[in-house]
Motif scaffolding. Sequence first.
Motif, PDB file in Angstrom:
ATOM      1  N   LEU A 260      41.548  35.382  44.085  1.00 55.07           N
ATOM      2  CA  LEU A 260      42.086  36.737  44.105  1.00 55.07           C
ATOM      3  C   LEU A 260      42.742  36.990  45.458  1.00 55.07           C
ATOM      4  N   HIS A 261      43.905  37.635  45.451  1.00 62.22           N
ATOM      5  CA  HIS A 261      44.633  37.885  46.689  1.00 62.22           C
ATOM      6  C   HIS A 261      44.532  39.333  47.146  1.00 62.22           C
ATOM      7  N   PHE A 262      44.455  40.268  46.219  1.00 62.44           N
ATOM      8  CA  PHE A 262      44.410  41.684  46.565  1.00 62.44           C
ATOM      9  C   PHE A 262      42.993  42.248  46.491  1.00 62.44           C
ATOM     10  N   LEU A 263      42.228  41.791  45.521  1.00 61.41           N
ATOM     11  CA  LEU A 263      40.900  42.343  45.282  1.00 61.41           C
ATOM     12  C   LEU A 263      39.856  41.564  46.080  1.00 61.41           C
ATOM     13  N   ASP A 264      39.184  42.264  46.961  1.00 65.38           N
ATOM     14  CA  ASP A 264      38.103  41.692  47.765  1.00 65.38           C
ATOM     15  C   ASP A 264      36.852  42.493  47.403  1.00 65.38           C
ATOM     16  N   PHE A 265      36.012  41.923  46.557  1.00 71.30           N
ATOM     17  CA  PHE A 265      34.883  42.654  45.996  1.00 71.30           C
ATOM     18  C   PHE A 265      33.687  42.692  46.942  1.00 71.30           C
ATOM     19  N   ASP A 266      33.073  43.871  47.016  1.00 72.26           N
ATOM     20  CA  ASP A 266      31.781  44.056  47.671  1.00 72.26           C
ATOM     21  C   ASP A 266      30.731  44.107  46.577  1.00 72.26           C
TER      22      ASP A 266
ATOM     23  N   ALA B 278      42.182  48.094  46.735  1.00 70.24           N
ATOM     24  CA  ALA B 278      43.395  47.444  47.216  1.00 70.24           C
ATOM     25  C   ALA B 278      44.436  48.521  47.486  1.00 70.24           C
ATOM     26  N   ALA B 279      44.887  48.611  48.723  1.00 67.63           N
ATOM     27  CA  ALA B 279      45.931  49.569  49.114  1.00 67.63           C
ATOM     28  C   ALA B 279      47.192  48.778  49.407  1.00 67.63           C
ATOM     29  N   ILE B 280      48.255  49.135  48.703  1.00 64.44           N
ATOM     30  CA  ILE B 280      49.481  48.340  48.761  1.00 64.44           C
ATOM     31  C   ILE B 280      50.716  49.234  48.758  1.00 64.44           C
ATOM     32  N   PRO B 281      51.868  48.678  49.169  1.00 61.53           N
ATOM     33  CA  PRO B 281      53.121  49.402  48.950  1.00 61.53           C
ATOM     34  C   PRO B 281      53.503  49.320  47.467  1.00 61.53           C
ATOM     35  N   ALA B 282      54.212  50.313  46.988  1.00 64.18           N
ATOM     36  CA  ALA B 282      54.599  50.377  45.571  1.00 64.18           C
ATOM     37  C   ALA B 282      55.324  49.115  45.115  1.00 64.18           C
ATOM     38  N   ALA B 283      56.060  48.485  45.998  1.00 64.24           N
ATOM     39  CA  ALA B 283      56.820  47.290  45.633  1.00 64.24           C
ATOM     40  C   ALA B 283      55.920  46.137  45.188  1.00 64.24           C
ATOM     41  N   ARG B 284      54.646  46.169  45.533  1.00 61.90           N
ATOM     42  CA  ARG B 284      53.725  45.085  45.166  1.00 61.90           C
ATOM     43  C   ARG B 284      52.806  45.467  44.003  1.00 61.90           C
ATOM     44  N   MET B 285      53.066  46.600  43.376  1.00 62.38           N
ATOM     45  CA  MET B 285      52.205  47.091  42.303  1.00 62.38           C
ATOM     46  C   MET B 285      52.096  46.097  41.155  1.00 62.38           C
TER      47      MET B 285
ATOM     48  N   ASP C  21      35.277  50.765  35.915  1.00 62.17           N
ATOM     49  CA  ASP C  21      35.973  52.003  36.232  1.00 62.17           C
ATOM     50  C   ASP C  21      37.181  51.615  37.069  1.00 62.17           C
ATOM     51  N   LEU C  22      38.349  52.140  36.729  1.00 59.44           N
ATOM     52  CA  LEU C  22      39.586  51.846  37.441  1.00 59.44           C
ATOM     53  C   LEU C  22      40.264  53.161  37.785  1.00 59.44           C
ATOM     54  N   GLN C  23      40.525  53.366  39.064  1.00 54.97           N
ATOM     55  CA  GLN C  23      41.134  54.612  39.545  1.00 54.97           C
ATOM     56  C   GLN C  23      42.330  54.292  40.428  1.00 54.97           C
ATOM     57  N   CYS C  24      43.340  55.162  40.378  1.00 59.38           N
ATOM     58  CA  CYS C  24      44.528  55.041  41.209  1.00 59.38           C
ATOM     59  C   CYS C  24      44.640  56.283  42.081  1.00 59.38           C
ATOM     60  N   GLU C  25      44.880  56.061  43.371  1.00 63.09           N
ATOM     61  CA  GLU C  25      45.043  57.165  44.310  1.00 63.09           C
ATOM     62  C   GLU C  25      46.429  57.079  44.938  1.00 63.09           C
TER      63      GLU C  25
ATOM     64  N   ASP D   6      59.078  53.789  48.202  1.00 61.59           N
ATOM     65  CA  ASP D   6      58.476  53.767  49.539  1.00 61.59           C
ATOM     66  C   ASP D   6      57.025  54.253  49.554  1.00 61.59           C
ATOM     67  N   ALA D   7      56.449  54.485  48.393  1.00 59.65           N
ATOM     68  CA  ALA D   7      55.081  55.009  48.303  1.00 59.65           C
ATOM     69  C   ALA D   7      54.052  53.921  48.585  1.00 59.65           C
ATOM     70  N   ARG D   8      52.850  54.365  48.913  1.00 53.96           N
ATOM     71  CA  ARG D   8      51.682  53.487  49.006  1.00 53.96           C
ATOM     72  C   ARG D   8      50.701  53.961  47.939  1.00 53.96           C
ATOM     73  N   VAL D   9      49.974  53.018  47.406  1.00 53.43           N
ATOM     74  CA  VAL D   9      49.032  53.318  46.332  1.00 53.43           C
ATOM     75  C   VAL D   9      47.748  52.538  46.594  1.00 53.43           C
TER      76      VAL D   9
END
Length: 122
Positions: free
Chosen positions: A3-9, A24-31, A65-69, A96-99
Amino acid sequence: MKLHFLDFDYSEDAEGTATWDAIAAIPAARMSELEHEIISVLAWAHAEYGELRGPLESGGLWDYDLQCERDGHPLLAMSYNTETRRLEPLPQLPPDARVALTLSLCGGQAFDEAFAARFGAA
């Protein structure tokens, strides 16, 4: 699977229920890349344990559970559609958003061990 984006605790409660949480907090371009990774995790869980999904207190073996902020928007609950193999609903994001997406999975010992083996989580 790496996994490259998800780092599980990992955490575990007194009853032995395992919880795996990743943000995972990313720029919109990597969604689309993050979406693919989350789909991979949830497709695996559904393929291996799908019929046993549900609240653990009601007899389910696993749940998620999956949430988007997004800045300036309320929290968006998302889900994995097993028929289309897509996340729904997808947030509308300006370029240009971050998610930030938060994925939490919980399960009993069998799910926990299989998840750790499949995704290299410890």
